[in-house]
Design a protein around this motif. Sequence first.
Motif, mmCIF file in Angstrom:
data_model
loop_
_atom_site.group_PDB
_atom_site.id
_atom_site.type_symbol
_atom_site.label_atom_id
_atom_site.label_comp_id
_atom_site.label_asym_id
_atom_site.label_seq_id
_atom_site.Cartn_x
_atom_site.Cartn_y
_atom_site.Cartn_z
ATOM 1 N N SER A 1 0.714 -1.307 -0.043
ATOM 2 C CA SER A 1 0.018 0.000 -0.067
ATOM 3 C C SER A 1 0.749 1.279 -0.083
ATOM 4 C CB SER A 1 -0.826 -0.036 1.185
ATOM 5 O OG SER A 1 -1.454 1.076 1.189
ATOM 6 N N SER A 2 0.638 1.899 -0.867
ATOM 7 C CA SER A 2 1.576 3.101 -1.065
ATOM 8 C C SER A 2 0.965 4.468 -0.633
ATOM 9 C CB SER A 2 1.873 3.489 -2.622
ATOM 10 O OG SER A 2 0.455 3.765 -3.173
ATOM 11 N N SER A 3 -0.339 4.393 0.110
ATOM 12 C CA SER A 3 -0.850 5.526 0.635
ATOM 13 C C SER A 3 -0.154 5.797 2.133
ATOM 14 C CB SER A 3 -2.340 5.235 0.964
ATOM 15 O OG SER A 3 -2.563 4.140 1.790
ATOM 16 N N CYS B 1 0.334 6.324 -5.199
ATOM 17 C CA CYS B 1 0.723 4.946 -6.106
ATOM 18 C C CYS B 1 0.978 5.604 -7.422
ATOM 19 C CB CYS B 1 -0.420 4.114 -6.084
ATOM 20 S SG CYS B 1 -2.068 4.809 -6.960
ATOM 21 N N PRO C 1 2.391 -0.080 -7.749
ATOM 22 C CA PRO C 1 3.016 0.657 -6.664
ATOM 23 C C PRO C 1 3.949 1.798 -7.387
ATOM 24 C CG PRO C 1 4.040 -1.397 -7.361
ATOM 25 C CD PRO C 1 2.819 -1.468 -7.991
ATOM 26 N N PRO C 2 4.510 2.785 -6.449
ATOM 27 C CA PRO C 2 5.016 3.753 -6.971
ATOM 28 C C PRO C 2 6.430 3.548 -7.633
ATOM 29 C CG PRO C 2 5.288 3.857 -4.855
ATOM 30 C CD PRO C 2 4.330 2.832 -5.023
ATOM 31 N N CYS D 1 -7.586 3.961 -1.937
ATOM 32 C CA CYS D 1 -7.222 3.916 -3.392
ATOM 33 C C CYS D 1 -7.280 2.430 -4.038
ATOM 34 C CB CYS D 1 -5.849 4.660 -3.822
ATOM 35 S SG CYS D 1 -5.617 4.480 -5.392
ATOM 36 N N ALA E 1 -3.586 1.347 -5.494
ATOM 37 C CA ALA E 1 -2.654 1.365 -4.725
ATOM 38 C C ALA E 1 -2.203 0.093 -4.428
ATOM 39 C CB ALA E 1 -3.091 2.059 -3.310
ATOM 40 N N CYS F 1 -3.429 10.320 -3.285
ATOM 41 C CA CYS F 1 -3.840 8.951 -3.259
ATOM 42 C C CYS F 1 -4.244 9.032 -1.808
ATOM 43 C CB CYS F 1 -2.317 8.164 -3.348
ATOM 44 S SG CYS F 1 -2.625 6.324 -3.513
#
Length: 188
Positions: A3-5, A11, A32-33, A25, A28, A21
């Motif tokens: 989870s990129s939050s 994300c 991934p970023p 989301c 996400a 984000c």
Amino acid sequence: MASSSSYNSPCAACKFLRRKCMPGCIFAPYFPPEEPQKFANVHKIFGASNVTKLLNELLPHQREDAVNSLAYEAEARVRDPVYGCVGAISFLQRQVQRLQKELDAANADLIRYACNEIPPALPPHPGLNPIQSMAPARSRPIELRRRVDNQAGGFNYQQPLANFPLPYPFPWNENPSGNTDEGGQDGM
């Protein structure tokens, strides 16, 4: 699935779409970023709103497979805009067919080579039937026998069903001493 939050890192989808984000989301866990090109390809081919609708209609355990399929098809479409992954599948099928033909040709060559190693047949002798005259001098007839179940638990063999001469001798039937007068009755 990361989870990129957390840690305020958006994300790849939200970063590409230039939006914040949010904690829930839907993109996400799957974009991934670290993989911005994955979402860029999916967005270019399918569009962000279509992917959002698709992911919302799926059960959570099905979403990862769907995203992987979309990403694969999108990457194939970027490489080959006309055929996409169908072009890659067709190419691989043609390659399998070509290799199968090569294998068949090699097997045919092997059989041809093995047949050329058979010694030539002797000229026909008067008084012998034509099948027996085709067999080389060293071959022995092979007797086909019918196996019959015995009441004692073993098997007995009845009289031979047929006597078929072969055009070449089997190496496992050969007598190591070289004596071929035994008539092919190896322990039967």
